[in-house]
Write an enzyme that holds these catalytic residues in place. Structure first.
Site, PDB file in Angstrom:
ATOM      1  N   HIS A  67     126.064  39.389 -35.418  1.00  0.00           N
ATOM      2  CA  HIS A  67     127.386  39.307 -35.012  1.00  0.00           C
ATOM      3  C   HIS A  67     128.174  40.256 -35.808  1.00  0.00           C
ATOM      4  CE1 HIS A  67     131.044  36.782 -34.566  1.00  0.00           C
ATOM      5  NE2 HIS A  67     131.504  37.657 -35.627  1.00  0.00           N
ATOM      6  N   GLU A  68     127.827  40.830 -36.764  1.00  0.00           N
ATOM      7  CA  GLU A  68     128.853  41.844 -37.504  1.00  0.00           C
ATOM      8  C   GLU A  68     128.290  43.210 -36.873  1.00  0.00           C
ATOM      9  OE1 GLU A  68     131.382  41.041 -39.054  1.00  0.00           O
ATOM     10  OE2 GLU A  68     130.612  39.175 -39.308  1.00  0.00           O
ATOM     11  N   HIS A  71     130.614  43.925 -33.687  1.00  0.00           N
ATOM     12  CA  HIS A  71     131.824  44.483 -33.885  1.00  0.00           C
ATOM     13  C   HIS A  71     131.472  45.819 -34.452  1.00  0.00           C
ATOM     14  CE1 HIS A  71     134.129  40.715 -34.566  1.00  0.00           C
ATOM     15  NE2 HIS A  71     133.213  40.315 -35.327  1.00  0.00           N
TER      16      HIS A  71
END
Length: 157
Positions: A67-68, A71
């Site tokens: 998820h990170e 980003h």
């Protein structure tokens, strides 16, 4: 797992899932409370909440890292890196990253009782229920401009 092992894992996941290298730092941040991890826009570092690894295991940690990294890679490419952006949602689906991390099992549920303060107008008898304290010297009744008096405190479960 320590910070060096986390760094190696993030670099490995970045190459395998995204086909791009992770060239910044990844480390555990014990101050994170309500989130599994965060991507820092200015430094491009990734911070991970260690409690999620300790309590929910390796699979949850890999999901948070993916998820990170969504980003991270989108931000560096100048694409939409925010949760609401289509680029972000498509990349998350492509790599199998979760939208949210799971809840921690040791985290207490928010079944707190709510206290309500009851005030009454001396003139017209109007009842006011508030969650916060009211300064009765400063505030008056909205109906008749009469003086307010604290009556009681109720506790709702």
């Amino acid at each position: 797992m320590n910070d060096q092992e986390l760094q190696k894992l993030v670099e490995k996941i970045s190459l395998e899932s995204f086909g791009k290298p992770f060239c910044h730092k990844a480390y555990f941040n014990s101050r994170l409370k309500s989130t599994g991890g965060r991507y820092m826009l200015n430094s491009h570092h990734v911070e991970i909440n260690k409690k999620y690894y300790e309590q929910l295991g390796h699979e949850e940690l890999v999901g948070i890292i993916k998820h990170e990294l969504c980003h991270y890679h989108l931000h560096l490419e100048g694409k939409g890196y925010k949760h609401r952006d289509q680029d972000f949602r498509l990349l998350m689906k492509k790599v199998g990253a979760p939208r949210f991390c799971s809840a921690l099992p040791d985290r207490p549920k928010t079944n707190k009782s709510v206290k309500i303060l009851v005030y009454v107008c001396k003139e017209c008898g109007q009842i006011f229920q508030r969650k916060r304290k009211v300064d009765t010297k400063k505030f008056v009744c909205g109906k008749c401009k009469g003086k307010l008096v604290f009556k009681k405190e109720l506790t709702l479960d």
